[in-house]
Design a protein around this motif. Sequence first.
Motif, PDB file in Angstrom:
ATOM      1  N   PHE A  77     -15.768 -11.536   7.633  1.00  0.00           N
ATOM      2  CA  PHE A  77     -16.777 -11.585   8.692  1.00  0.00           C
ATOM      3  C   PHE A  77     -16.172 -11.948  10.051  1.00  0.00           C
ATOM      4  CE2 PHE A  77     -17.013 -15.763   6.609  1.00  0.00           C
ATOM      5  CZ  PHE A  77     -16.852 -16.632   7.688  1.00  0.00           C
ATOM      6  N   GLY A  78     -14.842 -12.020  10.108  1.00  0.00           N
ATOM      7  CA  GLY A  78     -14.204 -12.284  11.386  1.00  0.00           C
ATOM      8  C   GLY A  78     -12.693 -12.359  11.238  1.00  0.00           C
ATOM      9  N   THR A  79     -12.004 -12.250  12.378  1.00  0.00           N
ATOM     10  CA  THR A  79     -10.543 -12.320  12.390  1.00  0.00           C
ATOM     11  C   THR A  79     -10.067 -13.057  13.630  1.00  0.00           C
ATOM     12  OG1 THR A  79     -10.293 -10.252  13.619  1.00  0.00           O
ATOM     13  CG2 THR A  79     -10.251 -10.092  11.209  1.00  0.00           C
ATOM     14  N   GLU A  80      -8.829 -13.469  13.575  1.00  0.00           N
ATOM     15  CA  GLU A  80      -8.092 -13.913  14.768  1.00  0.00           C
ATOM     16  C   GLU A  80      -6.846 -13.052  14.807  1.00  0.00           C
ATOM     17  OE1 GLU A  80      -7.241 -18.100  15.058  1.00  0.00           O
ATOM     18  OE2 GLU A  80      -9.316 -18.598  14.600  1.00  0.00           O
ATOM     19  N   PRO A  81      -6.612 -12.399  15.908  1.00  0.00           N
ATOM     20  CA  PRO A  81      -7.457 -12.311  17.100  1.00  0.00           C
ATOM     21  C   PRO A  81      -8.716 -11.508  16.799  1.00  0.00           C
ATOM     22  CG  PRO A  81      -5.577 -10.851  17.337  1.00  0.00           C
ATOM     23  CD  PRO A  81      -5.373 -11.610  16.047  1.00  0.00           C
ATOM     24  N   TYR A  94     -11.450 -14.562   8.307  1.00  0.00           N
ATOM     25  CA  TYR A  94     -12.578 -15.404   7.906  1.00  0.00           C
ATOM     26  C   TYR A  94     -13.396 -14.576   6.938  1.00  0.00           C
ATOM     27  CZ  TYR A  94     -11.117 -18.133  11.900  1.00  0.00           C
ATOM     28  OH  TYR A  94     -10.374 -18.878  12.777  1.00  0.00           O
ATOM     29  N   ALA A  95     -13.626 -15.108   5.743  1.00  0.00           N
ATOM     30  CA  ALA A  95     -14.286 -14.311   4.714  1.00  0.00           C
ATOM     31  C   ALA A  95     -15.227 -15.154   3.871  1.00  0.00           C
ATOM     32  CB  ALA A  95     -13.244 -13.658   3.802  1.00  0.00           C
ATOM     33  N   GLN A  96     -16.266 -14.498   3.398  1.00  0.00           N
ATOM     34  CA  GLN A  96     -17.157 -15.057   2.403  1.00  0.00           C
ATOM     35  C   GLN A  96     -16.513 -14.756   1.050  1.00  0.00           C
ATOM     36  OE1 GLN A  96     -19.858 -17.357   1.750  1.00  0.00           O
ATOM     37  NE2 GLN A  96     -20.278 -16.450   3.731  1.00  0.00           N
ATOM     38  N   PHE A  97     -16.537 -15.706   0.120  1.00  0.00           N
ATOM     39  CA  PHE A  97     -15.925 -15.432  -1.171  1.00  0.00           C
ATOM     40  C   PHE A  97     -16.815 -15.895  -2.318  1.00  0.00           C
ATOM     41  CE2 PHE A  97     -14.749 -19.853  -0.750  1.00  0.00           C
ATOM     42  CZ  PHE A  97     -14.719 -20.337  -2.049  1.00  0.00           C
ATOM     43  N   LEU A  98     -16.568 -15.286  -3.463  1.00  0.00           N
ATOM     44  CA  LEU A  98     -17.165 -15.696  -4.731  1.00  0.00           C
ATOM     45  C   LEU A  98     -16.083 -15.517  -5.777  1.00  0.00           C
ATOM     46  CD1 LEU A  98     -19.487 -16.473  -6.662  1.00  0.00           C
ATOM     47  CD2 LEU A  98     -20.136 -14.047  -6.697  1.00  0.00           C
ATOM     48  N   CYS A  99     -15.763 -16.601  -6.466  1.00  0.00           N
ATOM     49  CA  CYS A  99     -14.737 -16.558  -7.505  1.00  0.00           C
ATOM     50  C   CYS A  99     -15.315 -17.101  -8.808  1.00  0.00           C
ATOM     51  CB  CYS A  99     -13.521 -17.400  -7.115  1.00  0.00           C
ATOM     52  SG  CYS A  99     -12.605 -16.781  -5.689  1.00  0.00           S
ATOM     53  N   GLY A 156     -23.873 -16.106   3.574  1.00  0.00           N
ATOM     54  CA  GLY A 156     -23.630 -15.406   2.315  1.00  0.00           C
ATOM     55  C   GLY A 156     -23.168 -13.976   2.537  1.00  0.00           C
ATOM     56  N   PHE A 157     -23.139 -13.205   1.462  1.00  0.00           N
ATOM     57  CA  PHE A 157     -22.659 -11.825   1.509  1.00  0.00           C
ATOM     58  C   PHE A 157     -23.689 -10.914   2.162  1.00  0.00           C
ATOM     59  CE2 PHE A 157     -19.898 -13.473  -1.742  1.00  0.00           C
ATOM     60  CZ  PHE A 157     -18.737 -12.742  -1.595  1.00  0.00           C
ATOM     61  N   LYS A 158     -23.212 -10.033   3.042  1.00  0.00           N
ATOM     62  CA  LYS A 158     -24.061  -8.965   3.585  1.00  0.00           C
ATOM     63  C   LYS A 158     -24.107  -7.812   2.592  1.00  0.00           C
ATOM     64  CE  LYS A 158     -24.211  -8.718   8.535  1.00  0.00           C
ATOM     65  NZ  LYS A 158     -23.651  -8.066   9.729  1.00  0.00           N
ATOM     66  N   ASP A 159     -22.952  -7.478   2.036  1.00  0.00           N
ATOM     67  CA  ASP A 159     -22.819  -6.372   1.091  1.00  0.00           C
ATOM     68  C   ASP A 159     -23.044  -6.908  -0.324  1.00  0.00           C
ATOM     69  OD1 ASP A 159     -22.084  -4.281  -0.557  1.00  0.00           O
ATOM     70  OD2 ASP A 159     -20.087  -4.019   0.321  1.00  0.00           O
ATOM     71  N   ARG A 160     -24.219  -6.679  -0.867  1.00  0.00           N
ATOM     72  CA  ARG A 160     -24.549  -7.178  -2.213  1.00  0.00           C
ATOM     73  C   ARG A 160     -23.765  -6.458  -3.301  1.00  0.00           C
ATOM     74  NH1 ARG A 160     -26.048 -11.958  -1.312  1.00  0.00           N
ATOM     75  NH2 ARG A 160     -27.896 -12.182  -0.042  1.00  0.00           N
ATOM     76  N   GLY A 161     -23.114  -5.362  -2.947  1.00  0.00           N
ATOM     77  CA  GLY A 161     -22.303  -4.647  -3.922  1.00  0.00           C
ATOM     78  C   GLY A 161     -21.069  -5.428  -4.338  1.00  0.00           C
TER      79      GLY A 161
END
Length: 175
Positions: A77-81, A94-99, A156-161
């Motif tokens: 959901f984001g990066t630097e730069p 920057y990421a949402q995760f599920l493990c 949370g996740f935007k992409d439910r897939g």
Amino acid sequence: MGFIRRHGWWLLPELIVVAVLATVAAYLSGNAFQDQLSNRAQVELERLTPAQLELYDMQHAHAGGGQAKVVCTAESFGTEPAGAKRIEDVKVIYAQFLCALVQKGTPWDYASRSSGPAVITLGDPPAVQIAASGLGYRDRVQAIIPDDLEGRALAGFKDRGRPSELLLRYRQAAG
């Protein structure tokens, strides 16, 4: 000139088709970069130990532990730069995760799982930072995520897939 006005109507549908195809191509190339970021985040998360992800192996807790397999999914959901367009230019994802911790014969509903935002620094070696669960979690998330991305980090996740794909991978591995 009158000929073009009378017979040029056929150009309109063709121009619309060209515009739609250009829009689809731009959309797909944007998704390709997002997929690269998300896949790289997933790889780095799956390199972590269950303890680093706050996953608990109940089957081996009393037996000294075994080699447990971690499966994850991630969504950038984001990066630097912030304006990076190529994975080679990205320093932080920057990421949402599920493990989940794969335990043979354990259904998904009983699997040890962990989720939330992660900060993946792409150095040598890469580093992953996640906020520890428990009291004060929101404050810990806000401490590691830039202000402009905090809302997305907690959404949370935007992409439910992506979580659905993880469920399938878990079920295959847990057999």
